[in-house]
Design a protein around this motif. Sequence first.
Motif, PDB file in Angstrom:
ATOM      1  N   UNK A 191      43.409  40.170  38.602  1.00  0.00           N
ATOM      2  CA  UNK A 191      42.215  40.266  37.761  1.00  0.00           C
ATOM      3  C   UNK A 191      41.062  39.430  38.313  1.00  0.00           C
ATOM      4  N   UNK A 192      41.423  38.316  38.943  1.00  0.00           N
ATOM      5  CA  UNK A 192      40.414  37.412  39.490  1.00  0.00           C
ATOM      6  C   UNK A 192      39.592  38.117  40.560  1.00  0.00           C
ATOM      7  N   UNK A 193      40.307  38.779  41.470  1.00  0.00           N
ATOM      8  CA  UNK A 193      39.636  39.484  42.566  1.00  0.00           C
ATOM      9  C   UNK A 193      38.843  40.661  42.020  1.00  0.00           C
ATOM     10  N   UNK A 194      39.455  41.371  41.037  1.00  0.00           N
ATOM     11  CA  UNK A 194      38.776  42.543  40.504  1.00  0.00           C
ATOM     12  C   UNK A 194      37.499  42.176  39.747  1.00  0.00           C
ATOM     13  N   UNK A 195      37.557  41.073  39.029  1.00  0.00           N
ATOM     14  CA  UNK A 195      36.369  40.622  38.306  1.00  0.00           C
ATOM     15  C   UNK A 195      35.229  40.373  39.276  1.00  0.00           C
ATOM     16  N   UNK A 196      35.555  39.732  40.401  1.00  0.00           N
ATOM     17  CA  UNK A 196      34.526  39.446  41.396  1.00  0.00           C
ATOM     18  C   UNK A 196      33.972  40.742  41.974  1.00  0.00           C
ATOM     19  N   UNK A 197      34.883  41.709  42.170  1.00  0.00           N
ATOM     20  CA  UNK A 197      34.460  42.985  42.745  1.00  0.00           C
ATOM     21  C   UNK A 197      33.501  43.715  41.808  1.00  0.00           C
ATOM     22  N   UNK A 198      33.815  43.665  40.512  1.00  0.00           N
ATOM     23  CA  UNK A 198      32.935  44.300  39.521  1.00  0.00           C
ATOM     24  C   UNK A 198      31.547  43.676  39.555  1.00  0.00           C
ATOM     25  N   UNK A 199      31.511  42.359  39.781  1.00  0.00           N
ATOM     26  CA  UNK A 199      30.226  41.666  39.867  1.00  0.00           C
ATOM     27  C   UNK A 199      29.458  42.016  41.128  1.00  0.00           C
ATOM     28  N   UNK A 200      30.045  42.864  41.981  1.00  0.00           N
ATOM     29  CA  UNK A 200      29.329  43.315  43.166  1.00  0.00           C
ATOM     30  C   UNK A 200      29.582  42.492  44.411  1.00  0.00           C
ATOM     31  N   UNK A 201      30.618  41.637  44.375  1.00  0.00           N
ATOM     32  CA  UNK A 201      30.890  40.823  45.556  1.00  0.00           C
ATOM     33  C   UNK A 201      31.615  41.649  46.607  1.00  0.00           C
ATOM     34  N   UNK A 202      31.218  41.477  47.863  1.00  0.00           N
ATOM     35  CA  UNK A 202      31.904  42.156  48.964  1.00  0.00           C
ATOM     36  C   UNK A 202      33.149  41.381  49.359  1.00  0.00           C
TER      37      UNK A 202
END
Lengths: 313, 329
Positions: free
Chosen positions: A203-214
């Motif tokens: 979830x940690x990685x996915x949350x960052x991905x949703x925020x638009x992080x590459x």
Amino acid sequence: MTAAIPSTALVDSDATAKGRTGRLGRMDQRAGIARARLARPWTSLLAVVLAILWTIPTFGLLLTSFRPRSEIRTSGWWTFLQNPETTLDNYTEVLFGSGTQFSTFFVNSVVITIPAVVIPISLALLAAYAFAWIDFKGRNILFVAVFALQVVPIQVTLIPLLTQYVQWGLSGSFWTIWLSHSIFALPLAIFLLHNFMKDIPKSLVEAARVDGAGHVTIFFRVLLPLLTPAIASFAIFQFLWVWNDLLVALTFAGGSPDVAPLTVRVAELAGTRGAQWHVLSAGAFIAMIVPLVVFLMLQRFFVRGLLAGSVKG
Amino acid sequence: MDWLINAGSTGHKFVLMFVAIMLFVVVMGAILLAVDRPKRVPGWVVAAAFLGPTVIGLGFGLVYPGLRTVWGSLLDSKGKDYVGLENYVRVFSEDQFQTVLRNTLMWVILVPLLATLIGLVYAVLVDRTRFEYLAKTLIFLPMAISMVGAGIIWKFVYEFRPDQPGVNQIGILNQLLVWLGLPPQQFLLSEPANTLFLIAVMIWIQTGFAMTVLSAAIKAIPDDIVEAARLDGLHGTKMFRFITVPSIRPALVVVVTTIAMGTLKVFDIVRTMTGGNFGTSVVANEFYVQSFRIRDLGLGAALAVILFVLVIPLVIYNVRQLRIAEEIR
């Protein structure tokens, strides 16, 4: 001792409270506790004896390295108390004497070790990240292949690598050693770091991905801070391995004072000046001091890496 | 170009080291910057960027040389003409190599078993005692020392002085013999006992590893199991035999196989202490001697391949045991 007493006491009161005798009669149980208490000092004694046995060889050589040359030749280190004479001459001779040049080889060891720790860990982190968090075709096969490469003993690779380095005109330089150590470390490093990386919640990685992080942002901002303990433990591993290595350095650096690390020099001295214990003992401890300090200071991390490495894989 | 390859002075070496690290950082940074555009770059490109350097490195440094050596083991001493299995036949038939194989077998059986046994007993002995931390550190310490350093430490323990009036022993082991009224021994020269004295050094190093891993496994045994066994009247050696050992079986397998793998490849100890003379050589040392001193490339390659073949079953067994352990969990 401290931990054993409450637990046996607990068993005792438990048994009386419930009026249960179990398989052992009360008397037997008491005898058992008494026996356990008696046995404890004996086992402690055995443990102490083993610890002393393990330490004496190192201690003997360490003490020897501080004794004057003439004393070392004529009497054992255990006579030190009868004739307590110490000197730093052995260390001065080994470090700065023209015949031994340890200071030069010490520099080589440092210069070899730092890149040979930094480079493989960086590469392994990237690779472990790709295996853990990027979807691509053939990921599992590639990961298994990398893992399987741990089987290859270094000996198998030495001659072809040496031939290649000679063709490239790199032989006898630091580059060959940096490159070789970096490659040899990769399979285990990737495997260990991948294990740690998999434990981080998705979830940690996915949350960052949703925020638009590459991927790069996620790697540096989210994962790297969480992985610091794992990185530290592998770094210590790799540090000890590279600093203490003889085979790789001997193959690619030979005995050249421009490149060869301390281990090569110490091994050489053991061959050519095997009877000169004043040089050998001081030399051995100069080669040992850095890994020992690192080890004693960072033992916790080292043990963690060891446990992750052996129990998981 | 020459400036980048040959470094003579200390300053030059450090600058070169810095240049190497910076070069690495710049190249990796460029690759990463190029792919760090979310959504626009397909996944496999990112994967290639993250994995590319690793795959190239492993291919160049492990896969290709490994295959090349397997091929080389079928060539003659100059690495030119094909000779089939001749090198392997030599290794398995000539007397000199019989000794090497016998020694290797002794190493790979004795070191893992004894190191694990001592490590296990010690882990149980010091478990939950007041001096646990210090005691463990002392046993564990040799792990930080290079095998070369360990070799020298023990060469000194075994040091021999002829038994003459006015000559004192300076090696502790011979002094102990003298105190007991026995003649001093040339520990490292008398075959085949000298191999045992070299093996002792490796056990000395590896016991700490075994102890650390097994100690962690022992601490992980659930308290209620230990408590229940105690209620059933298990104490001391019985507790050890029926509860401790079965509970940590997976860890034991890992420790034994890991030490066996390390032991097969070790050559520093032999090289430092006897140089492989007096019948003490092992496969890993003989590989070095044949490849780099005698320059029989085919034979050296064959020895390396034998080492490889010996390691494989250990790794497979290890992985399979882990699988089983994980399924149970």
